[in-house]
Write a protein that holds these residues in place. Structure first.
Motif, PDB file in Angstrom:
ATOM      1  N   GLU A   1       0.822  -1.216   0.000  1.00  0.00           N
ATOM      2  CA  GLU A   1       0.000   0.000   0.000  1.00  0.00           C
ATOM      3  C   GLU A   1       0.853   1.262   0.000  1.00  0.00           C
ATOM      4  OE1 GLU A   1      -3.170   0.458  -0.310  1.00  0.00           O
ATOM      5  OE2 GLU A   1      -3.881  -1.621  -0.235  1.00  0.00           O
ATOM      6  N   ARG A   2       1.977   1.216   0.673  1.00  0.00           N
ATOM      7  CA  ARG A   2       2.845   2.394   0.712  1.00  0.00           C
ATOM      8  C   ARG A   2       3.334   2.754  -0.688  1.00  0.00           C
ATOM      9  NH1 ARG A   2       8.376   3.000   4.405  1.00  0.00           N
ATOM     10  NH2 ARG A   2       8.895   5.139   3.758  1.00  0.00           N
TER      11      ARG A   2
ATOM     12  N   LYS B   1       1.872   1.913  -3.463  1.00  0.00           N
ATOM     13  CA  LYS B   1       0.692   2.349  -4.211  1.00  0.00           C
ATOM     14  C   LYS B   1       0.414   3.828  -3.981  1.00  0.00           C
ATOM     15  CE  LYS B   1      -4.292   1.428  -4.557  1.00  0.00           C
ATOM     16  NZ  LYS B   1      -5.400   0.571  -4.089  1.00  0.00           N
ATOM     17  N   ASP B   2       0.424   4.272  -2.732  1.00  0.00           N
ATOM     18  CA  ASP B   2       0.144   5.677  -2.420  1.00  0.00           C
ATOM     19  C   ASP B   2       1.235   6.579  -2.989  1.00  0.00           C
ATOM     20  OD1 ASP B   2      -2.099   4.836  -1.071  1.00  0.00           O
ATOM     21  OD2 ASP B   2      -1.176   4.935   0.920  1.00  0.00           O
TER      22      ASP B   2
END
Length: 362
Positions: free
Chosen positions: A62-63, A65-66
């Motif tokens: 997720e990191r 992705k952001d």
């Protein structure tokens, strides 16, 4: 030869596309020493491609992705052109772990999911091998996915889209892929899956530093049903010269279905590139270009032959924009531009269907 065929037809790369698939490198993977450089190259691929079509990016967490969402927003890439999907992977070579697309006689798209073993067990590939189905489970695809009990990588095959397939003995007949299958059995599998009734086999051609056992996309490529661009070595003192000269003669002997010879476009031979750490030769090739909607992305290496390669490919693709992408860092891991990407034909992506947050875990 005549092969058994089904209703499927393997699509050529120039078929209209929804987008391309990329697999972003993990910070703890093989790219770790070159992470900033390979990310810069991938960013250039995304920016160039998003002018024409969508980009699906499988990201490790997720990191990431952001971070990528913010990065591409700053670059002006529309969020509507990107799909960022969290999924566990081993490496970045989407050409070889991505889905291979076919259509049936009614024009309905389907994806075939082949076994990926890291080019015959050379490298870990378990997570990459599961990726296509994980993306299906996450709602990414707009068409059915069918698993095939056959080891095959996308970089190992080229098609004219009209029933002819181009490949190499060294890859598809290698005992590290499907050791129990004869040439005839491999051809029968290709006929069944792809609707091809002609297979053109190259017995010669290789690149030093290549891990793929002579993938065709490093050597010779269909540009349209009558045109093949191929790597030519013009230095008799280069160790590649004998094999590539023999490959050129094979290509000259091939015939179209009509009996006419193919239009052959030779691609230049870049100066030898060597790994700065241990000195082994790297597989720089201009054949590893990517065809997208209205454009062709061409790998370059900071070499005087870059311009000649672009001029040659301009003859093959007069109606497409040529976009150079510097790939010096990519060949450090023994691939190039085409190897990093997989085209996704029209009706591949479930644009109107929100994908789940991630594509599963280990």
């Amino acid at each position: 030869m005549t092969l058994a065929t089904t209703t499927y037809r393997l699509l050529p790369e120039w078929h209209p596309q929804d987008g391309i698939q990329l697999t972003w490198p993990r910070h703890d993977g093989d790219w770790a020493p070159l992470l900033e450089r390979i990310e810069a190259t991938l960013e250039r691929i995304v920016i160039a491609t998003a002018r024409y079509q969508d980009v699906l990016i499988c990201v490790p967490d997720e990191r990431t992705k952001d971070r990528l969402a913010a990065t591409f927003d700053a670059y002006g890439v529309p969020a509507s052109s990107l799909q960022l999907i969290v999924a566990p992977t081993d490496d970045t070579w989407a050409r070889d772990h991505g889905p291979i697309s076919v259509v049936d006689n009614d024009g309905q798209l389907a994806m075939l999911d082949y076994i990926f073993t890291g080019w015959g067990g050379k490298f870990p590939a378990e997570r990459d091998n599961l990726l296509t189905q994980r993306l299906a489970d996450a709602g990414v695809w707009a068409c059915p996915v069918t698993a095939r009990d056959f080891v095959l990588e996308g970089g190992g095959i080229e098609t004219d889209g009209e029933g002819t397939l181009l490949t190499t003995d060294a890859c598809l007949l290698n005992p590290n892929r499907n050791p129990t299958l004869s040439r005839a059995a491999v051809e029968a599998q290709l006929g069944e899956d792809f609707g091809v009734d002609r297979v053109l086999w190259l017995a010669n051609g290789h690149l030093e530093g290549d891990d793929t056992d002579s993938h065709i996309d490093t050597l010779a490529r269909f540009c349209d049903p009558t045109t093949i661009a191929y790597v030519r070595c013009d230095d008799p003192n280069d160790p590649h010269y004998p094999a590539l000269a023999a490959m050129e003669k094979e290509l000259q002997a091939f015939r179209q279905r009509s009996g006419a010879p193919y239009r052959l476009i030779p691609l230049p031979w870049p100066q030898a590139c060597f790994d700065p750490d241990d000195g082994h030769r790297l597989p720089a090739t201009y054949a590893n270009f990517l065809i997208i909607n209205h454009a062709v992305l061409v790998p370059t290496y900071g070499d005087p032959a870059d311009v000649t390669a672009l001029q040659a490919l301009a003859l093959a693709f007069p109606e497409r924009t040529l976009i150079p992408i510097e790939c010096v860092s990519v060949i450090r891991q023994h691939g190039s531009l085409h190897c990093l990407t997989m085209q996704l034909p029209q009706c591949s992506l479930a644009r109107g269907m929100p994908a789940k947050r991630s594509a599963g875990t280990d």
